[in-house]
Enzyme design. Structure first.
Site, PDB file in Angstrom:
ATOM      1  N   GLY B  32      -4.177 -25.639  15.305  1.00 23.54           N
ATOM      2  CA  GLY B  32      -3.650 -24.974  16.489  1.00 23.54           C
ATOM      3  C   GLY B  32      -3.025 -25.922  17.500  1.00 23.54           C
ATOM      4  O   GLY B  32      -2.370 -25.481  18.440  1.00 23.54           O
ATOM      5  N   CYS B 241       5.759   4.791   4.327  1.00 30.39           N
ATOM      6  CA  CYS B 241       7.096   4.311   3.976  1.00 30.39           C
ATOM      7  C   CYS B 241       7.864   5.426   3.273  1.00 30.39           C
ATOM      8  O   CYS B 241       7.357   6.057   2.345  1.00 30.39           O
ATOM      9  CB  CYS B 241       6.992   3.080   3.079  1.00 30.39           C
ATOM     10  SG  CYS B 241       8.564   2.589   2.335  1.00 30.39           S
ATOM     11  N   CYS B 244       8.539   4.186  -0.617  1.00 31.05           N
ATOM     12  CA  CYS B 244       7.479   3.946  -1.599  1.00 31.05           C
ATOM     13  C   CYS B 244       6.166   4.612  -1.211  1.00 31.05           C
ATOM     14  O   CYS B 244       5.195   4.525  -1.947  1.00 31.05           O
ATOM     15  CB  CYS B 244       7.268   2.445  -1.819  1.00 31.05           C
ATOM     16  SG  CYS B 244       6.389   1.642  -0.470  1.00 31.05           S
ATOM     17  N   CYS B 266       9.248   0.144   4.482  1.00 31.36           N
ATOM     18  CA  CYS B 266       8.521  -1.114   4.456  1.00 31.36           C
ATOM     19  C   CYS B 266       9.383  -2.238   5.009  1.00 31.36           C
ATOM     20  O   CYS B 266      10.548  -2.369   4.645  1.00 31.36           O
ATOM     21  CB  CYS B 266       8.145  -1.489   3.026  1.00 31.36           C
ATOM     22  SG  CYS B 266       6.770  -0.577   2.359  1.00 31.36           S
ATOM     23  N   CYS B 272       7.682  -3.362  -1.286  1.00 34.32           N
ATOM     24  CA  CYS B 272       8.209  -2.007  -1.453  1.00 34.32           C
ATOM     25  C   CYS B 272       8.779  -1.839  -2.871  1.00 34.32           C
ATOM     26  O   CYS B 272       8.504  -0.854  -3.561  1.00 34.32           O
ATOM     27  CB  CYS B 272       9.292  -1.761  -0.410  1.00 34.32           C
ATOM     28  SG  CYS B 272       9.701  -0.029  -0.188  1.00 34.32           S
TER      29      CYS B 272
END
Lengths: 257, 292
Positions: B32, B241, B244, B266, B272
């Site tokens: 970080g 979606c 899909c 997606c 997808c």
């Protein structure tokens, strides 16, 4: 027996070869308000900045009695300790509120920042405390989500005071807290400050060139000239019976209306 | 005439790659923490992923398989051109399939398919400093990181709740890494924040213009900041979606006409496509892919 809160010993600050302030020593007691007066360039602000650890003095010590009753020289604290002290146990009220506020976040967040800095993570509690403090400095509750840039000068100054007092500090430094405000607003602010200082038992060091502010707020005062303290004593004594020629001049310079 | 001058493998010269690798190693050692590095001019403008490209160039080897996504899609300009860039200067194999890739360079998204050990996710970061918009001074923000003074980050979240009634930050949502440094996960939607937590893959972040590299090593704790009474939440979508039929994935809104027609699809195109090939069909899908 009550002990002092702050003990200043031989504080001296040079800017290169030029003198800022020289050999200042005094003690400040809990709940006591000390005014530092003098003309421009007399070293008041240098002294205040040295006391609040904003500046490092050339020589001398400032001892502070921490919450755990330990006496510590504030110039020997680590940076982390000093910054923690500054945002919890101390407050600093700047002459220009823009220096002490975050102008682009709301009033509520300005007050809440110190709480979040010491680990408060409950939104409801932070907001409640902010509302309470806005009320105490006479800012309407419906202004809590407004940014300070939409506030008048007097409101900004009051917001700055709330922001400083929210963590319950024991010592507050004020640099010309009423500078730049018109007289009626000044009077209201002084009233408010006097109330808060009395109610919370704050110790405060107030730098001002305005003797009326010193008279209203402070218990004791120090008069500075050319970087040195030339006279110190109870406020009423110094103002009513000044001993030094310069203090006499200062007191007699007040305009009477 | 001898042969024309060639690019060094993966475009950057070896000394530059060593310098960047050292920064990456330091970044992995201090999760970080933003490690400064001497960012180079790349043959693309700032904002197009110069930081990510430099990180990828420094870690890529001839055996690596590279996938590049932009907004989750493999077929957008930025993704296509960065893929072509590495195919040319490093002759590496490229792919659009998440599972096949050893290095995935990304802008905005973490693939829906869970990453595995050994994979490296490289983020292109525009502004690495999470405190930047609250505190403009770099000297001050560095000090705040050093002293762990992160109260200001909550001031931003407070402002969100005060203004919108909830935490309205939806992307670049600040996280705390391994209980120490507060980090900006780059402009990924907060939907992807939970995927960073304890991920088996190595996550590297490169900010070219700002000259910073930071990292989240595998299996590292990544916690999104929040308030006790306003806990962190990811976005939820009302419908699946349209192509899909996937739920629990991040969706993009696509405008279909000028009469208000729209659909949600997606954002991760690879995910997808795989689903459609496996026979999943959404409300506007044709199911043709499965038949092909």
């Amino acid at each position: 027996m009550i002990e002092p809160l702050l003990r200043v010993e031989g504080l001296t600050k040079y800017y290169g070869t030029r003198l800022g302030c020289a050999d200042v020593s005094f003690e400040l007691w809990p709940g006591e308000v000390l005014a530092i007066v003098g003309e421009s360039g007399s070293g008041k602000t240098t002294l205040l900045n040295s006391l609040s650890a904003t500046l490092e003095p050339s020589s001398g010590r400032t001892l502070y009695r921490m919450r755990d009753e330990q006496w510590r020289n504030i110039y020997e604290l680590s940076e982390a300790e000093r910054r923690f002290l500054v945002r919890t146990d101390w407050g600093f009220v700047h002459q220009n509120p823009a220096d002490g506020l975050r102008m682009n976040v709301s009033a509520g967040a300005n007050v809440g920042e110190r709480l979040m800095a010491v680990g408060d993570r409950h939104y409801g509690h932070i907001r409640e405390t902010a509302l309470d403090w806005l009320g105490r400095v006479e800012i309407a509750a419906d202004r809590i989500d407004d940014q300070p840039r939409s506030f008048s000068g007097g409101m900004r100054q009051r917001l700055q005071i709330a922001r400083n007092l929210v963590t319950g500090p024991r010592l507050v430094f004020m640099d010309e807290p009423t500078g730049g405000l018109d007289v009626s607003v000044q009077a209201r602010l002084l009233d408010l400050l006097r109330g808060l200082v009395g109610e919370l038992g704050l110790a405060a060091i107030v730098v001002t060139h305005d003797l009326a502010v010193a008279r209203l707020l402070s218990h004791r005062m120090m008069v500075m000239k050319d970087g040195r303290v030339i006279e110190a004593g109870l406020t009423d004594r110094v103002l009513d019976d000044p001993r030094e020629p310069y203090t006499q001049l200062l007191v007699s310079s007040i305009l009477q209306v | 005439m001898t042969a024309l001058p060639q690019y060094n493998f993966a475009y950057l010269d070896e000394q530059t790659k060593r310098m960047i690798r050292r920064a990456i190693l330091k970044a992995i050692a201090i999760p970080g923490y933003q490690v400064p590095f001497s960012s180079r001019e790349m043959p693309m403008p700032y904002g197009w992923g110069t930081g990510g490209v430099q990180v990828t160039a420094s870690i890529i080897g001839p055996d690596d398989v590279l996938k590049v996504i932009d907004q989750g899609a493999d077929d957008t300009t930025n993704a296509v051109s960065i893929r072509a860039f590495f195919a040319k200067v490093a002759q590496v194999q490229t792919t659009t399939h998440t599972a096949e890739a050893s290095i995935i360079q990304t802008r905005h998204r973490i693939p829906e398919k869970p990453l595995t050990e050994g994979q490296v996710l490289v983020y292109q970061v525009p502004i690495p400093e999470p405190l930047r918009f609250l505190e403009p001074r770099e000297t001050e923000t560095r000090k705040m990181h050093a002293l762990e003074e992160y109260g200001l980050m909550h001031v931003k979240l407070y402002e969100d709740i005060a203004r919108h009634g909830r935490i309205a930050t939806t992307y670049a949502y600040p996280v705390k890494v391994e209980g120490r440094y507060v980090m900006d996960p780059s402009p990924t939607p907060k939907f992807d924040n939970p995927k960073m937590h304890m991920s088996p893959a190595l996550q590297l972040f490169g900010a070219g213009r700002e000259h910073r590299i930071y990292a989240v090593p595998p299996y590292t704790e990544v916690v999104s900041l929040d308030f006790e009474d306003h806990p962190f939440e990811i976005q939820h979508f009302a419908e699946p979606c349209a192509l899909c039929g996937a739920t629990e994935v991040y969706l993009d809104e696509v405008i279909l006409d000028d009469r208000g027609g729209h659909m949600f699809v997606c954002s991760d195109t690879d995910n997808c496509e795989e689903r459609r090939q496996a026979g999943h069909v959404g409300s506007l899908g044709t199911g043709r892919e499965a038949a092909e």
